[in-house]
Design a protein around this motif. Structure first.
Motif, PDB file in Angstrom:
ATOM      1  N   ASP A 123       8.289   7.201 -12.926  1.00 12.18           N
ATOM      2  CA  ASP A 123       9.258   8.210 -12.501  1.00 12.18           C
ATOM      3  C   ASP A 123       9.992   7.654 -11.270  1.00 12.18           C
ATOM      4  OD1 ASP A 123      10.712  10.382 -11.654  1.00 12.18           O
ATOM      5  OD2 ASP A 123       8.981  11.682 -11.272  1.00 12.18           O
ATOM      6  N   VAL A 124      11.143   7.012 -11.502  1.00 11.02           N
ATOM      7  CA  VAL A 124      11.858   6.345 -10.416  1.00 11.02           C
ATOM      8  C   VAL A 124      12.348   7.349  -9.388  1.00 11.02           C
ATOM      9  CG1 VAL A 124      13.833   4.894  -9.827  1.00 11.02           C
ATOM     10  CG2 VAL A 124      12.518   4.438 -11.909  1.00 11.02           C
ATOM     11  N   GLU A 125      12.957   8.443  -9.830  1.00  8.01           N
ATOM     12  CA  GLU A 125      13.446   9.455  -8.888  1.00  8.01           C
ATOM     13  C   GLU A 125      12.294  10.032  -8.072  1.00  8.01           C
ATOM     14  OE1 GLU A 125      15.779  12.426 -10.744  1.00  8.01           O
ATOM     15  OE2 GLU A 125      17.359  11.046 -11.383  1.00  8.01           O
ATOM     16  N   GLY A 126      11.166  10.248  -8.733  1.00 11.77           N
ATOM     17  CA  GLY A 126       9.992  10.765  -8.030  1.00 11.77           C
ATOM     18  C   GLY A 126       9.474   9.783  -6.997  1.00 11.77           C
ATOM     19  N   PHE A 127       9.574   8.475  -7.302  1.00 13.69           N
ATOM     20  CA  PHE A 127       9.125   7.452  -6.357  1.00 13.69           C
ATOM     21  C   PHE A 127       9.952   7.485  -5.077  1.00 13.69           C
ATOM     22  CE2 PHE A 127       9.644   3.034  -4.799  1.00 13.69           C
ATOM     23  CZ  PHE A 127       8.345   2.811  -4.367  1.00 13.69           C
ATOM     24  N   PHE A 128      11.279   7.568  -5.221  1.00  9.03           N
ATOM     25  CA  PHE A 128      12.117   7.605  -4.025  1.00  9.03           C
ATOM     26  C   PHE A 128      11.928   8.919  -3.259  1.00  9.03           C
ATOM     27  CE2 PHE A 128      14.397   4.201  -6.274  1.00  9.03           C
ATOM     28  CZ  PHE A 128      14.524   3.295  -5.240  1.00  9.03           C
ATOM     29  N   ALA A 129      11.674  10.014  -3.996  1.00  7.50           N
ATOM     30  CA  ALA A 129      11.385  11.285  -3.316  1.00  7.50           C
ATOM     31  C   ALA A 129      10.076  11.187  -2.537  1.00  7.50           C
ATOM     32  CB  ALA A 129      11.325  12.425  -4.338  1.00  7.50           C
ATOM     33  N   TYR A 130       9.114  10.472  -3.102  1.00  7.80           N
ATOM     34  CA  TYR A 130       7.835  10.236  -2.418  1.00  7.80           C
ATOM     35  C   TYR A 130       8.044   9.484  -1.115  1.00  7.80           C
ATOM     36  CZ  TYR A 130       3.859   7.142  -1.396  1.00  7.80           C
ATOM     37  OH  TYR A 130       2.892   6.400  -0.759  1.00  7.80           O
ATOM     38  N   LEU A 131       8.894   8.444  -1.134  1.00 10.52           N
ATOM     39  CA  LEU A 131       9.161   7.681   0.090  1.00 10.52           C
ATOM     40  C   LEU A 131       9.821   8.563   1.146  1.00 10.52           C
ATOM     41  CD1 LEU A 131      10.425   4.267  -1.346  1.00 10.52           C
ATOM     42  CD2 LEU A 131       8.148   4.829  -0.475  1.00 10.52           C
ATOM     43  N   GLU A 132      10.719   9.451   0.709  1.00 16.44           N
ATOM     44  CA  GLU A 132      11.331  10.375   1.648  1.00 16.44           C
ATOM     45  C   GLU A 132      10.281  11.292   2.264  1.00 16.44           C
ATOM     46  OE1 GLU A 132      14.388  10.796   2.760  1.00 16.44           O
ATOM     47  OE2 GLU A 132      15.442   9.295   1.570  1.00 16.44           O
TER      48      GLU A 132
ATOM     49  N   ALA B  69       0.830  -1.212   0.000  1.00 14.06           N
ATOM     50  CA  ALA B  69       0.000   0.000   0.000  1.00 14.06           C
ATOM     51  C   ALA B  69       0.863   1.260   0.000  1.00 14.06           C
ATOM     52  CB  ALA B  69      -0.932  -0.006   1.217  1.00 14.06           C
ATOM     53  N   LEU B  70       1.974   1.218   0.743  1.00 18.04           N
ATOM     54  CA  LEU B  70       2.872   2.373   0.752  1.00 18.04           C
ATOM     55  C   LEU B  70       3.424   2.641  -0.639  1.00 18.04           C
ATOM     56  CD1 LEU B  70       4.653   4.509   2.206  1.00 18.04           C
ATOM     57  CD2 LEU B  70       6.324   2.679   2.596  1.00 18.04           C
ATOM     58  N   PHE B  71       3.902   1.588  -1.316  1.00 13.14           N
ATOM     59  CA  PHE B  71       4.460   1.767  -2.650  1.00 13.14           C
ATOM     60  C   PHE B  71       3.388   2.196  -3.652  1.00 13.14           C
ATOM     61  CE2 PHE B  71       7.949  -1.618  -1.710  1.00 13.14           C
ATOM     62  CZ  PHE B  71       8.573  -0.724  -0.851  1.00 13.14           C
ATOM     63  N   ALA B  72       2.188   1.639  -3.511  1.00  9.79           N
ATOM     64  CA  ALA B  72       1.111   1.948  -4.459  1.00  9.79           C
ATOM     65  C   ALA B  72       0.553   3.346  -4.251  1.00  9.79           C
ATOM     66  CB  ALA B  72      -0.007   0.916  -4.333  1.00  9.79           C
ATOM     67  N   GLY B  73       0.915   3.998  -3.129  1.00 10.24           N
ATOM     68  CA  GLY B  73       0.431   5.344  -2.876  1.00 10.24           C
ATOM     69  C   GLY B  73       1.085   6.413  -3.724  1.00 10.24           C
ATOM     70  N   PHE B  74       2.157   6.074  -4.432  1.00 12.74           N
ATOM     71  CA  PHE B  74       2.813   7.044  -5.306  1.00 12.74           C
ATOM     72  C   PHE B  74       1.902   7.350  -6.502  1.00 12.74           C
ATOM     73  CE2 PHE B  74       6.033   7.731  -8.807  1.00 12.74           C
ATOM     74  CZ  PHE B  74       6.320   9.038  -8.445  1.00 12.74           C
ATOM     75  N   PRO B  75       1.640   8.612  -6.792  1.00 14.87           N
ATOM     76  CA  PRO B  75       0.740   8.965  -7.907  1.00 14.87           C
ATOM     77  C   PRO B  75       1.198   8.350  -9.228  1.00 14.87           C
ATOM     78  CG  PRO B  75       1.201  10.895  -6.547  1.00 14.87           C
ATOM     79  CD  PRO B  75       2.099   9.795  -6.064  1.00 14.87           C
ATOM     80  N   GLY B  76       0.249   7.817  -9.957  1.00 14.68           N
ATOM     81  CA  GLY B  76       0.546   7.223 -11.252  1.00 14.68           C
ATOM     82  C   GLY B  76       0.851   5.740 -11.190  1.00 14.68           C
ATOM     83  N   ILE B  77       0.731   5.133  -9.997  1.00 24.84           N
ATOM     84  CA  ILE B  77       0.983   3.708  -9.848  1.00 24.84           C
ATOM     85  C   ILE B  77      -0.352   2.985  -9.701  1.00 24.84           C
ATOM     86  CG2 ILE B  77       2.008   1.909  -8.401  1.00 24.84           C
ATOM     87  CD1 ILE B  77       4.014   3.492 -10.003  1.00 24.84           C
ATOM     88  N   ARG B  78      -0.574   1.995 -10.558  1.00 26.91           N
ATOM     89  CA  ARG B  78      -1.830   1.249 -10.517  1.00 26.91           C
ATOM     90  C   ARG B  78      -1.802   0.169  -9.438  1.00 26.91           C
ATOM     91  NH1 ARG B  78      -3.192  -2.879 -14.214  1.00 26.91           N
ATOM     92  NH2 ARG B  78      -1.533  -2.106 -15.568  1.00 26.91           N
ATOM     93  N   GLU B  79      -0.677  -0.540  -9.313  1.00 29.48           N
ATOM     94  CA  GLU B  79      -0.506  -1.536  -8.261  1.00 29.48           C
ATOM     95  C   GLU B  79       0.982  -1.732  -8.006  1.00 29.48           C
ATOM     96  OE1 GLU B  79      -2.182  -5.265  -9.332  1.00 29.48           O
ATOM     97  OE2 GLU B  79      -1.224  -5.361 -11.297  1.00 29.48           O
TER      98      GLU B  79
END
Length: 542
Positions: free
Chosen positions: A488-497, A450-460
């Protein structure tokens, strides 16, 4: 503070397993008998970037003097007995001294995993009602001191923030300078207890509640000594052994199978920063180690690099470990099954290619003795779903710290339900946990989906593990972008931060897929995800 019921205390005392000896008393005994024996040695690579301070080594007399002066300092600044003091540090001599000094001062030590960041540390300190925090040097590119200082700014109840080493950030009280400035003959005042000091809580170690929050598990001196006796007796360690410890002293493996056996044996504790199996083997060879701990799935690769034929290997298995592969060896190999923060079982291989199964009921040590002390009792909860492990006995911590206001699930017979599923064969229990479904320091992998899927633009999304030559298992993320979007890989890691994800929750790599593989039942097939990547174990341990 004593949290164990008087009836339980008396039963363990009558069995002869519990007594009046504290962890500090074990250290004092060796210091009095062998003051010039080498007690503690810093990791070999302490100068190479893992910590800022130069490596140290101390005899028992030198360590005892530092422990006494630091314990006296804690008392002088108003840290009363049973106050909780947090500790986040890599394996260093300074960290061991701080831990033992806290115990000598009658404090309750709450060692915290290195992968925890400010969010996790804050939550844990608040739940434990901590009054102080000790932070180690920089580690793994992070400044633990800066993070501790920021945590203190947000937690009003935290009165003291101490720093270890010689490169302490501004705003922290440098314990190294404190020791240098205190009189060498300063002695700690004995802690007055109204009851047996060994029954009092010594530490808080961490698991997760059913709601996912950090849960501080309280363990007394007697419970720790009973836990340490399990590997100590099974290994038949020689007098004053040399122990190489690559596990941080934050839980059952680091404290129960490392620190406590060292205290029981009066040997030398060689601390280690895990970087590669080659370096761990070289360290064990250089110091002529009698015992070294290693993640169970990595033992075959580790043994190929170890020349010291007399070194006993402790093969550590936890709920996140992979299924053991057959491994034939002539070496003295002992498997240690760690059951979260509640218990552990040690069993020698005795020529078998796989870890020996163990049955429910009373577990003694050493396993070859018919009348060895029963340190643990096991049972299974089979009422719903897969069978889960229940534990009770002299080593079992059956209480959470009262400040967190959460109870440890215990049945009428006194068994603690660990909620860990067990793997079984006709011969007994072969392991705990379901391989590929939990990660070190994280717990259940589905909780990360659920945490990973919370990044905008991710379906699952799905978290999965790939075996690793250093950690045993490394976390990855499989992400399925929404239709027409590019990940957007960089955006995904920024989202986790931004979400303040803990270090253990941040994947090593990200895999973009058009869809997640699923089993016939519709569940995410994490095994198939793992098989998509080349196993990095071979290159990592080369």
């Amino acid at each position: 503070m004593i949290l164990t019921p008087e009836k339980t205390i008396e039963a363990h005392r009558q069995s002869g397993i519990w007594g009046n000896v504290t962890l500090d008393a074990l250290f004092r005994k060796t210091a009095a008998a062998s003051p010039d024996r080498l007690a503690l040695v810093d990791p070999q690579d302490a100068r190479l970037g893992e910590t800022a301070s130069p490596p140290r080594q101390l005899t028992y007399a030198e360590a005892d003097a530092e422990i006494s002066r630091l314990a006296a300092f804690f008392a002088a600044v108003g840290m009363s007995h049973d106050s909780v003091i947090g500790l986040q540090s890599a394996n260093t001599v300074d960290a061991v001294i701080a831990l033992l000094a806290s115990l000598r001062a009658g404090l309750v030590v709450a060692p915290m995993p290195l992968h925890w960041r400010q969010k996790n540390v804050l939550e844990a300190l608040n739940r434990a009602g901590a009054r102080a925090l000790i932070a180690g040097d920089s580690f793994g590119g992070r400044s633990l001191g800066h993070e501790a200082r920021d945590a203190a700014a947000e937690l009003f109840a935290l009165r003291f923030v101490f720093g270890l080493g010689k490169d302490v950030v501004d705003g922290l009280m440098e314990l190294g300078n404190v020791l240098d400035e205190l009189p060498e003959d300063l002695e700690d005042a004995p802690v007055r207890r109204g009851a047996n000091a060994a029954d009092h809580v010594a530490t808080l170690t961490w698991t997760r509640s059913t709601s996912g929050e950090p849960l501080p598990i309280a363990r007394s001196h007697n419970q720790w000594i009973a836990a340490g006796l399990m590997p100590y007796l099974e290994l038949s360690l020689p007098r004053a052994p040399k122990i190489v410890l690559p596990y941080a002293m934050t839980g059952m493996a680091g404290i129960g199978a490392g620190l406590v056996p060292w205290l029981l044996s009066g040997g030398t504790l060689h601390l280690h920063h895990p970087a590669s199996l080659r370096k761990l083997a070289a360290h064990a060879d250089m110091v002529e180690a009698d015992m070294v701990l290693c993640p169970g799935s990595l033992v075959p690769a580790f043994e190929r690099r170890l020349d010291n034929g007399g070194c006993r290997i402790v093969s550590v298995w936890g709920a996140h470990s992979a299924t053991p592969a057959a491994h034939n060896t002539n070496r003295d190999l002992t498997d240690l099954h760690v059951m979260d923060e509640f218990a552990m079982v040690a069993r020698r291989r005795e020529g078998s290619a796989l870890p020996r199964p163990f049955a429910t009921g009373r577990i003694g040590s050493p396993s070859t003795a018919q009348n060895g002390p029963a340190l643990l009792e096991l049972d299974l909860d089979t009422e719903s779903g897969p069978a889960t492990l229940k534990v009770r006995g002299a080593m079992v911590a059956d209480s959470a710290w009262p400040a967190c206001k959460v109870r440890v699930p215990t049945d009428k017979a006194g068994y603690v339900d660990t909620l860990l599923p067990v793997r079984q064969s006709e011969a007994g229990i072969t392991g705990v946990g379901v391989p590929g479904t939990t990660a070190p320091g994280v717990g259940s992998l589905p909780s990360l989906d659920a945490l990973f899927a919370g990044f905008p633009g991710i379906r699952e999304a799905a978290a999965f593990l790939v075996e690793d030559g250093i950690l045993g298992a490394r976390l990855y993320a499989a992400l399925v972008p929404s239709s027409g979007l590019i990940l957007d890989v960089e955006g995904f890691f920024a989202y986790l931060e931004t979400e303040r994800a803990g270090l253990a929750e941040i994947p090593h790599r990200v895999l973009a897929l058009p869809a997640l593989p699923r089993t016939e039942s519709g569940k995410v097939d994490r095994v198939a995800l793992s098989q998509r990547l080349v196993n990095p174990l071979r290159s990592a341990v080369a």
